[in-house]
Write a protein that holds these residues in place. Structure first.
Motif, PDB file in Angstrom:
ATOM      1  N   ARG A  67      30.263  41.777  45.912  1.00  9.76           N
ATOM      2  CA  ARG A  67      31.217  41.849  47.028  1.00  9.76           C
ATOM      3  C   ARG A  67      30.831  40.900  48.154  1.00  9.76           C
ATOM      4  NH1 ARG A  67      31.611  47.494  45.522  1.00  9.76           N
ATOM      5  NH2 ARG A  67      29.859  48.048  46.851  1.00  9.76           N
TER       6      ARG A  67
ATOM      7  N   ARG B 132      42.953  43.427  38.145  1.00 10.94           N
ATOM      8  CA  ARG B 132      42.176  44.642  38.409  1.00 10.94           C
ATOM      9  C   ARG B 132      40.943  44.334  39.254  1.00 10.94           C
ATOM     10  NH1 ARG B 132      39.295  47.588  33.300  1.00 10.94           N
ATOM     11  NH2 ARG B 132      38.537  45.441  33.163  1.00 10.94           N
ATOM     12  N   ASP B 133      40.842  45.009  40.389  1.00 10.12           N
ATOM     13  CA  ASP B 133      39.701  44.893  41.300  1.00 10.12           C
ATOM     14  C   ASP B 133      39.526  43.496  41.878  1.00 10.12           C
ATOM     15  OD1 ASP B 133      37.700  46.288  42.685  1.00 10.12           O
ATOM     16  OD2 ASP B 133      36.134  45.585  41.332  1.00 10.12           O
TER      17      ASP B 133
ATOM     18  N   GLY C  78      41.645  51.607  34.644  1.00  9.07           N
ATOM     19  CA  GLY C  78      42.427  50.669  35.428  1.00  9.07           C
ATOM     20  C   GLY C  78      43.105  49.667  34.507  1.00  9.07           C
TER      21      GLY C  78
ATOM     22  N   GLU D 240      47.660  49.578  39.066  1.00  8.49           N
ATOM     23  CA  GLU D 240      46.304  49.351  38.537  1.00  8.49           C
ATOM     24  C   GLU D 240      45.555  50.665  38.382  1.00  8.49           C
ATOM     25  OE1 GLU D 240      41.984  47.722  40.176  1.00  8.49           O
ATOM     26  OE2 GLU D 240      43.816  47.149  41.236  1.00  8.49           O
ATOM     27  N   ASN D 241      45.732  51.548  39.354  1.00  2.80           N
ATOM     28  CA  ASN D 241      44.984  52.809  39.384  1.00  2.80           C
ATOM     29  C   ASN D 241      45.808  54.006  38.937  1.00  2.80           C
ATOM     30  OD1 ASN D 241      42.386  51.863  40.646  1.00  2.80           O
ATOM     31  ND2 ASN D 241      43.820  51.163  42.215  1.00  2.80           N
TER      32      ASN D 241
ATOM     33  N   GLY E  42      35.590  42.619  43.835  1.00  2.00           N
ATOM     34  CA  GLY E  42      35.565  43.991  44.332  1.00  2.00           C
ATOM     35  C   GLY E  42      34.329  44.756  43.933  1.00  2.00           C
TER      36      GLY E  42
ATOM     37  N   ASN F  90      33.981  41.153  39.163  1.00  2.00           N
ATOM     38  CA  ASN F  90      35.094  40.959  40.084  1.00  2.00           C
ATOM     39  C   ASN F  90      34.584  40.967  41.517  1.00  2.00           C
ATOM     40  OD1 ASN F  90      37.322  40.664  38.374  1.00  2.00           O
ATOM     41  ND2 ASN F  90      37.538  42.871  38.114  1.00  2.00           N
TER      42      ASN F  90
ATOM     43  N   SER G 270      33.290  45.400  40.569  1.00  2.00           N
ATOM     44  CA  SER G 270      33.263  45.949  39.209  1.00  2.00           C
ATOM     45  C   SER G 270      32.920  44.854  38.205  1.00  2.00           C
ATOM     46  CB  SER G 270      34.617  46.577  38.860  1.00  2.00           C
ATOM     47  OG  SER G 270      35.639  45.597  38.887  1.00  2.00           O
TER      48      SER G 270
END
Length: 289
Positions: A37, A216-217, A195, A187-188, A70, A68, A72
């Motif tokens: 992140r 995703r993410d 996801g 996505e969620n 985010g 990602n 993940s």
């Protein structure tokens, strides 16, 4: 990694889908969700869609670890695979490279036209392989919609796993909804226990698709290689197109062929080197999230 030692990186992209590539083949580089992140932050970090870590592995030229922005970790990224393949082929002078990912082995080659082609393997269509939270016998279209029950704006997406889960909504207008708003909700959605990447796809002709992707993410992206693969095989499966298509994304075109002999997906497209730099050692001492 020695204390205080700056870590070099490459910034690359495939059709605007951008990556920070870290080479951990000659030095240990830790990676956690918090570190990913920090690097991926477009205001405070380098900024990217994904962070790629290259590690030594037996039975392949490299292991490609994909995070990602985010935080993940994901199994596959087609655009990043092309970028990594170009790095490896430039290093070795060969016209091919074998890359191991969490989703398996990927073979990449340099075509005569200069594009990098990746064999993404065979898609998975069974509901438990995508995975979905409940059984759907026909994943060419599942029960999921956005909008009023009697007049939904999005409905009946095709779903598939091409190293990660994808849902493709077929639309006549890519701007029918604000994907930036509905993307996170879809996505969620509970139907996707891990996801899903969410795409809007317009069929322009028997060999041309136009695509917009919520990854995703990662969020809205200028290009997503696995989404292009997912849209191409789902379109062919629904007989909307043939098995050879050009997929136009906001960042440009990818060329997808779903090979009949073994059902493997071949994805071809360009790569771009943006710049090189270094990250301070303290970037990699953040606590695990």
């Amino acid at each position: 990694m020695s204390d205080g030692e700056a870590i070099p990186f490459r910034k690359m992209n495939g059709l605007g889908n951008d990556f920070v590539v870290l080479d951990a083949r000659s030095r240990p580089i830790p990676m956690t969700a918090e570190i990913a992140r920090a690097i991926g932050d477009r205001e405070k970090g380098v900024g990217c869609d994904q962070i790629i870590v290259l590690r030594r592995v037996n039975g392949a030229d490299v292991f490609m670890e994909i995070w990602n922005r985010g935080g993940s970790r994901v199994g596959a990224c087609g655009n990043a695979t092309r970028c990594v393949a170009d790095i490896l082929m430039n290093e070795t002078g060969r016209d091919h490279a074998v890359i191991r990912t969490d989703a398996g082995l990927l073979l990449a080659t340099r075509r005569e036209d200069g594009l990098i082609q990746v064999d993404m393997g065979a898609p998975k269509f069974d509901w438990q392989d995508i995975p979905l939270a409940e059984e759907f016998r026909d994943t060419r279209g599942i029960e999921l919609q956005v909008g009023p029950i009697d007049n939904p704006v999005l409905h009946t997406p095709s779903v598939v796993n091409v190293g990660n889960p994808h849902a493709i909504f077929w639309v006549k207008d890519l701007d029918v909804v604000d994907l930036g708003k509905v993307g996170p909700l879809l996505e969620n959605h509970p139907i996707f226990p891990e996801g899903a990447n969410i795409s809007l796809c317009k069929v322009e002709g028997p060999d041309h698709l136009r695509l917009k992707v919520w990854e995703r993410d990662a969020g809205l992206t200028r290009a997503c290689g696995t989404a292009a693969c997912a849209a191409a095989v789902c379109a062919a499966r629904k007989r909307l197109t043939g098995r050879n298509v050009r997929v136009t994304l906001p960042g440009g075109d990818l060329h997808i062929r779903w090979r009949e002999s073994d059902d493997h997906i071949l994805m071809a497209g360009p790569v771009e080197y943006e710049f090189e730099g270094t990250l301070p050692a303290e970037t990699f001492t953040r606590p695990a999230a």
